[in-house]
Design an enzyme around this catalytic site. Structure first.
Site, PDB file in Angstrom:
ATOM      1  N   GLU A 198       8.983   8.118 -45.548  1.00 20.02           N
ATOM      2  CA  GLU A 198       7.989   8.968 -46.190  1.00 20.02           C
ATOM      3  C   GLU A 198       6.790   8.153 -46.666  1.00 20.02           C
ATOM      4  O   GLU A 198       5.652   8.634 -46.661  1.00 20.02           O
ATOM      5  CB  GLU A 198       8.625   9.727 -47.360  1.00 20.02           C
ATOM      6  CG  GLU A 198       9.741  10.673 -46.965  1.00 20.02           C
ATOM      7  CD  GLU A 198       9.285  11.742 -45.979  1.00 20.02           C
ATOM      8  OE1 GLU A 198       8.106  12.127 -46.020  1.00 20.02           O
ATOM      9  OE2 GLU A 198      10.106  12.191 -45.164  1.00 20.02           O
ATOM     10  N   HIS A 256       4.268   7.862 -43.907  1.00 23.84           N
ATOM     11  CA  HIS A 256       3.385   9.028 -43.830  1.00 23.84           C
ATOM     12  C   HIS A 256       2.303   8.955 -44.917  1.00 23.84           C
ATOM     13  O   HIS A 256       1.120   9.186 -44.653  1.00 23.84           O
ATOM     14  CB  HIS A 256       4.181  10.316 -44.029  1.00 23.84           C
ATOM     15  CG  HIS A 256       5.122  10.643 -42.908  1.00 23.84           C
ATOM     16  ND1 HIS A 256       4.752  10.606 -41.584  1.00 23.84           N
ATOM     17  CD2 HIS A 256       6.427  11.034 -42.913  1.00 23.84           C
ATOM     18  CE1 HIS A 256       5.769  10.959 -40.824  1.00 23.84           C
ATOM     19  NE2 HIS A 256       6.808  11.219 -41.602  1.00 23.84           N
ATOM     20  N   ASP A 308      19.052 -24.391 -18.629  1.00 22.64           N
ATOM     21  CA  ASP A 308      17.704 -24.864 -18.978  1.00 22.64           C
ATOM     22  C   ASP A 308      16.633 -24.243 -18.081  1.00 22.64           C
ATOM     23  O   ASP A 308      15.675 -24.905 -17.667  1.00 22.64           O
ATOM     24  CB  ASP A 308      17.629 -26.396 -18.899  1.00 22.64           C
ATOM     25  CG  ASP A 308      18.584 -27.076 -19.862  1.00 22.64           C
ATOM     26  OD1 ASP A 308      18.816 -26.502 -20.946  1.00 22.64           O
ATOM     27  OD2 ASP A 308      19.095 -28.157 -19.527  1.00 22.64           O
TER      28      ASP A 308
END
Length: 401
Positions: free
Chosen positions: A23, A26, A206
């Site tokens: 929230e 937002h 490697d």
């Protein structure tokens, strides 16, 4: 028992923090674009306390199962004051509304990545894909009619050491055995067990590909199913369960793992509907499938068991995966999810673009009342699924053991 309770509370707290930050995502993006945020609350139900800073009221409510961010004019149907009208969310450009609406899911993705990075930099990341990377090379392989005998590290005179003699090293990734590709450890084991004598084994070391010739002996092993023993090939290597990283390489490791979790979250989402019947069966006494959906209650219980067993990697992976799943789920183009609002926003944009092509004026905001019936059906379905999973997690929960 205290460790279990601590784990449950800690996991539930992690979920609450995730929702609160969802929230907050937002809220912060809405404020950044100039939209008016009236309220930001954590929880639902009666108010515990609140305070006002600027034009926004911040507070906490008694039921810590979610939260909300009240942005003025999220839809054209929302009532706004004359003062709020110019800053109503529906008046802003499509891309800005999209950013605000998707910010909650993006926050979940960021949180999931942070959890994975912290895990990679401290304890490593689990080899969930079963990648055949050698963690150790045994001094020998030996016959054993039981698992304990077969895994006995004490070598006897004449016991062969195929992997060690061939030059296999910890960190080698086995690519193929006898020309057969081995994308997973189980594929490698199957290929080795069916082999005998000199066998070319291709490994990556490697960054380079090498081919080693391993003289695979046949040894006695207990059968995987049923009683008795069998003759199988063995070379004497063990798989890597956790990949280690330093603070720098942890970024790459966490990024790769994040990609895998996105794929897993999407697959779980696609499987979700077909798993529901198994949840119903579990409620009425059937065996609980560990792959069935769980609620916040079930996830918290598993988190508690993980802490009680000292399985912190599992606890953190569960927390990260929950964030990824919720983030992906929330972007589905269905109301009342954020993804549904994004879909409506872009429908308006595409519709108005088509109207302009024909010399017509913009169509205006979508009338959400026409979508209310569909929204209520989806809310009802979501509530029913939540009730089913919570019930199953109480009467027949998924357990680690």
């Amino acid at each position: 028992m205290l460790a279990y309770i601590f784990g449950v509370v800690l996991f539930a707290l992690g979920i609450c923090v995730s929702v609160a930050l969802h929230e907050a995502g937002h809220m912060l993006t809405a404020k950044a674009f100039g939209m008016k945020v009236r309220r930001y609350f954590i929880g639902f139900g009666p108010k515990v306390f609140s305070f006002r800073r600027g034009e926004t009221e911040y507070g906490v409510k008694w039921i810590p199962l979610g939260g909300f961010c009240d942005i003025a004019g999220m839809t054209a149907l929302d009532e706004v004051t004359p003062e709020e009208a110019p800053r109503a969310m529906w008046r802003f450009k499509t891309w800005k509304r999209t950013v605000v609406l998707s910010a909650g899911s993006v926050t979940h993705f960021i949180l999931g990545f942070i959890v994975l990075y912290a895990m990679a930099a401290t304890m490593g990341l689990p080899n969930v894909a079963g990648t055949p990377v050698v963690s150790a090379v045994s001094d020998c392989v030996r016959d054993g009619s039981t698992v304990q005998e077969a895994n006995n590290p004490v070598c006897r005179p004449g016991d062969p050491a195929p992997a060690k003699q061939a030059g296999l090293q910890p960190g080698d990734k086995v690519l193929a055995v006898g020309g057969k590709r081995t994308p997973t450890w189980s594929d490698m084991v199957d290929a080795v067990q069916s082999a005998s004598g000199p066998v070319p084994i291709q490994v990556e070391r490697d960054g380079q590909t090498r081919t080693l010739t391993v003289d695979v002996p046949k040894v006695v092993r207990p059968k995987t199913s049923g009683e008795g023993t069998q003759q199988v090939g063995a070379i004497g290597v063990t798989n890597t369960g956790m990949f280690a990283y330093n603070p720098v390489t942890a970024f790459g490791g966490a990024a790769g793992f994040t990609g895998d979790m996105f794929v897993n979250a999407w697959e779980r989402l696609l499987e979700f509907p077909q798993r529901i019947p198994a949840v119903v069966q579990a409620i009425f006494g059937g065996e609980r499938d560990p792959n069935t959906p769980v609620s916040v209650v079930g996830a918290s219980r598993i988190g508690g068991e993980a802490v009680e067993a000292g399985l912190w990697p599992l606890f953190l992976i569960l927390l990260a995966s929950l964030n990824f799943f919720v983030g992906v789920f929330n972007l589905l183009p269905l109301l009342p999810l954020d993804g549904g609002h994004i879909a409506v926003t872009w429908y308006e944009r595409v519709r108005d673009w088509i109207r302009r092509l024909f010399g017509k004026a913009a169509g205006g905001p979508v009338d959400y009342t026409k979508l209310s019936a569909v929204t209520m059906v989806l809310v009802f379905i979501g509530g029913a699924v939540t009730l089913l999973t919570v019930t199953a997690d109480i009467v027949n929960p998924i357990r680690l053991q």
